[in-house]
Design a protein around this motif. Structure first.
Motif, short mmCIF file in Angstrom:
data_model
loop_
_atom_site.label_atom_id
_atom_site.label_comp_id
_atom_site.label_asym_id
_atom_site.label_seq_id
_atom_site.Cartn_x
_atom_site.Cartn_y
_atom_site.Cartn_z
N ILE A 72 13.35 -1.15 2.17
CA ILE A 72 13.00 -0.13 2.92
C ILE A 72 11.49 -0.27 3.26
O ILE A 72 11.24 -0.14 4.66
N ILE A 73 10.71 -0.65 2.38
CA ILE A 73 9.22 -0.79 2.80
C ILE A 73 9.25 -2.02 3.94
O ILE A 73 8.43 -1.87 4.88
N ASP A 74 9.99 -3.10 3.62
CA ASP A 74 9.74 -4.39 4.65
C ASP A 74 10.44 -3.79 5.90
O ASP A 74 9.94 -4.34 6.86
N LEU A 75 11.55 -2.94 5.91
CA LEU A 75 11.92 -2.81 7.45
C LEU A 75 11.36 -1.68 8.03
O LEU A 75 10.87 -1.86 9.41
N ILE A 76 10.20 -0.96 7.47
CA ILE A 76 9.41 0.13 8.07
C ILE A 76 8.10 -0.65 8.14
O ILE A 76 6.99 0.22 9.10
N SER A 77 7.74 -1.59 7.88
CA SER A 77 6.29 -2.50 7.78
C SER A 77 6.06 -2.54 9.59
O SER A 77 4.88 -2.32 9.69
N GLY A 78 7.16 -2.99 10.28
CA GLY A 78 6.65 -3.16 11.82
C GLY A 78 6.39 -4.56 12.29
O GLY A 78 6.59 -5.11 13.21
N ASN A 79 5.45 -5.36 11.33
CA ASN A 79 5.03 -6.62 11.64
C ASN A 79 4.82 -7.48 10.24
O ASN A 79 4.70 -7.04 9.29
N ALA A 80 4.68 -8.68 10.63
CA ALA A 80 4.74 -9.71 9.44
C ALA A 80 3.43 -9.54 8.46
O ALA A 80 3.64 -9.35 7.44
N LYS A 158 0.09 -13.58 -4.13
CA LYS A 158 0.38 -13.34 -2.86
C LYS A 158 -0.80 -13.09 -2.05
O LYS A 158 -1.04 -13.43 -1.03
N TYR A 159 -1.62 -12.05 -2.71
CA TYR A 159 -2.88 -11.65 -1.98
C TYR A 159 -3.90 -12.81 -1.49
O TYR A 159 -4.25 -12.99 -0.49
N VAL A 160 -4.09 -13.66 -2.63
CA VAL A 160 -4.72 -14.93 -2.32
C VAL A 160 -4.22 -15.71 -1.23
O VAL A 160 -5.05 -16.17 -0.22
N LEU A 161 -3.14 -15.89 -1.21
CA LEU A 161 -2.33 -16.74 -0.28
C LEU A 161 -2.72 -16.18 1.38
O LEU A 161 -2.52 -16.69 2.22
N ILE A 162 -2.35 -14.77 1.18
CA ILE A 162 -2.52 -14.13 2.54
C ILE A 162 -3.66 -14.28 2.87
O ILE A 162 -4.00 -14.49 4.33
N GLN A 163 -4.74 -14.12 2.11
CA GLN A 163 -6.15 -14.08 2.65
C GLN A 163 -6.60 -15.47 3.18
O GLN A 163 -7.54 -15.88 3.87
N LYS A 164 -6.00 -16.59 2.45
CA LYS A 164 -6.34 -17.95 2.68
C LYS A 164 -5.43 -18.69 3.91
O LYS A 164 -6.06 -19.21 4.75
N TYR A 165 -4.23 -18.26 3.99
CA TYR A 165 -3.24 -18.77 4.88
C TYR A 165 -2.91 -17.95 6.19
O TYR A 165 -2.20 -18.16 7.07
N GLY A 166 -2.91 -16.53 5.65
CA GLY A 166 -2.29 -15.58 6.40
C GLY A 166 -0.73 -15.65 6.65
O GLY A 166 -0.09 -16.25 5.73
N VAL A 167 -0.24 -15.04 7.62
CA VAL A 167 1.33 -15.14 7.66
C VAL A 167 2.08 -16.59 7.64
O VAL A 167 2.96 -16.51 7.03
N GLU A 168 1.18 -17.68 8.35
CA GLU A 168 1.52 -18.88 8.47
C GLU A 168 1.70 -19.32 6.91
O GLU A 168 2.48 -20.54 6.55
#
Length: 215
Positions: A72-80, A158-168
């Motif tokens: 549900i959280i994924d569906l309502i997030s709206g973007n990657a 996951k947070y560290v990877l998001i900060q380092k690489y972003g969505v990619e």
């Protein structure tokens, strides 16, 4: 399903297929929908094993509720980007909920253990009485801490990877997520063994989880 098959199916549904969907789909349907679609194989596989193993208990209920909540959280997030950040918050939230069960003196690890004992032939009321003995209850609290720790560590990675690489970097997140899950599974299995040995010592049985002991 034996352990070898389970590992191969885990690799397939938690890593290989999601990574393939993400890698091939991001340029076609966009990051958000590629990530959303990549979670489907793991969702279906988990529900299948839930039904196949007849986990209609606290463990199964916890798995299904967390899966549905995350979907549900994924569906309502709206973007990657928002979806990935929300997943971090969700895992921290899960850790808080799991730790809260210790605060209210109903550690969820204890109920996971009761479910396992039940599948081995033990009555739930007998297991609950045994596991509430002070020394075992303390071990169940620490088992619950390990479950919470897994969510916290997953969130940090996951947070560290998001900060380092972003969505990619989502492809890397798929692999690291499963690696962390397996690492904590090993830790939990080792600690479960110590609990099992403690139960042996207390009951004086060679195999305290043998269903024949109740006959």
């Amino acid at each position: 399903m034996n352990n070898t098959k389970r590992v191969w199916f885990d690799l397939l549904f938690y890593i290989a297929i999601p990574y393939l969907i993400w890698n091939q789909g991001k340029d076609i349907i966009g990051d958000y929908y590629a990530i959303l679609l990549s979670t489907a194989p793991a969702f279906v596989y988990t529900i299948y094993t839930f039904i196949k193993d007849r986990q209609f208990n606290v463990t199964g209920l916890f798995i299904v509720i967390t899966l549905l909540a995350r979907t549900i959280i994924d569906l309502i997030s709206g973007n990657a980007a928002t979806m990935l950040n929300n997943q971090v918050y969700f895992m921290i939230g899960l850790a808080v909920v799991v730790l809260f069960t210790i605060v209210i003196k109903k550690p969820i690890g204890l109920y996971f253990f009761v479910d396992t004992a039940y599948l081995m032939g033990y009555k739930r009321e007998d297991s609950l009485k045994l596991f509430h003995q002070p020394d075992l209850f303390k071990m169940m609290n620490w088992l619950t801490v390990l479950f919470a720790g897994r969510y916290v560590f997953l969130a940090i990675v996951k947070y560290v990877l998001i900060q380092k690489y972003g969505v990619e970097g989502y492809g890397n997140m798929i692999v690291f997520r499963q690696a962390v899950t397996w690492a904590f599974s090993i830790l939990i299995a080792v600690y479960t063994y110590f609990i099992y040995k403690k139960i042996q010592d207390k009951t004086g049985m060679d195999n305290p989880m043998n269903p024949n002991v109740n006959e």
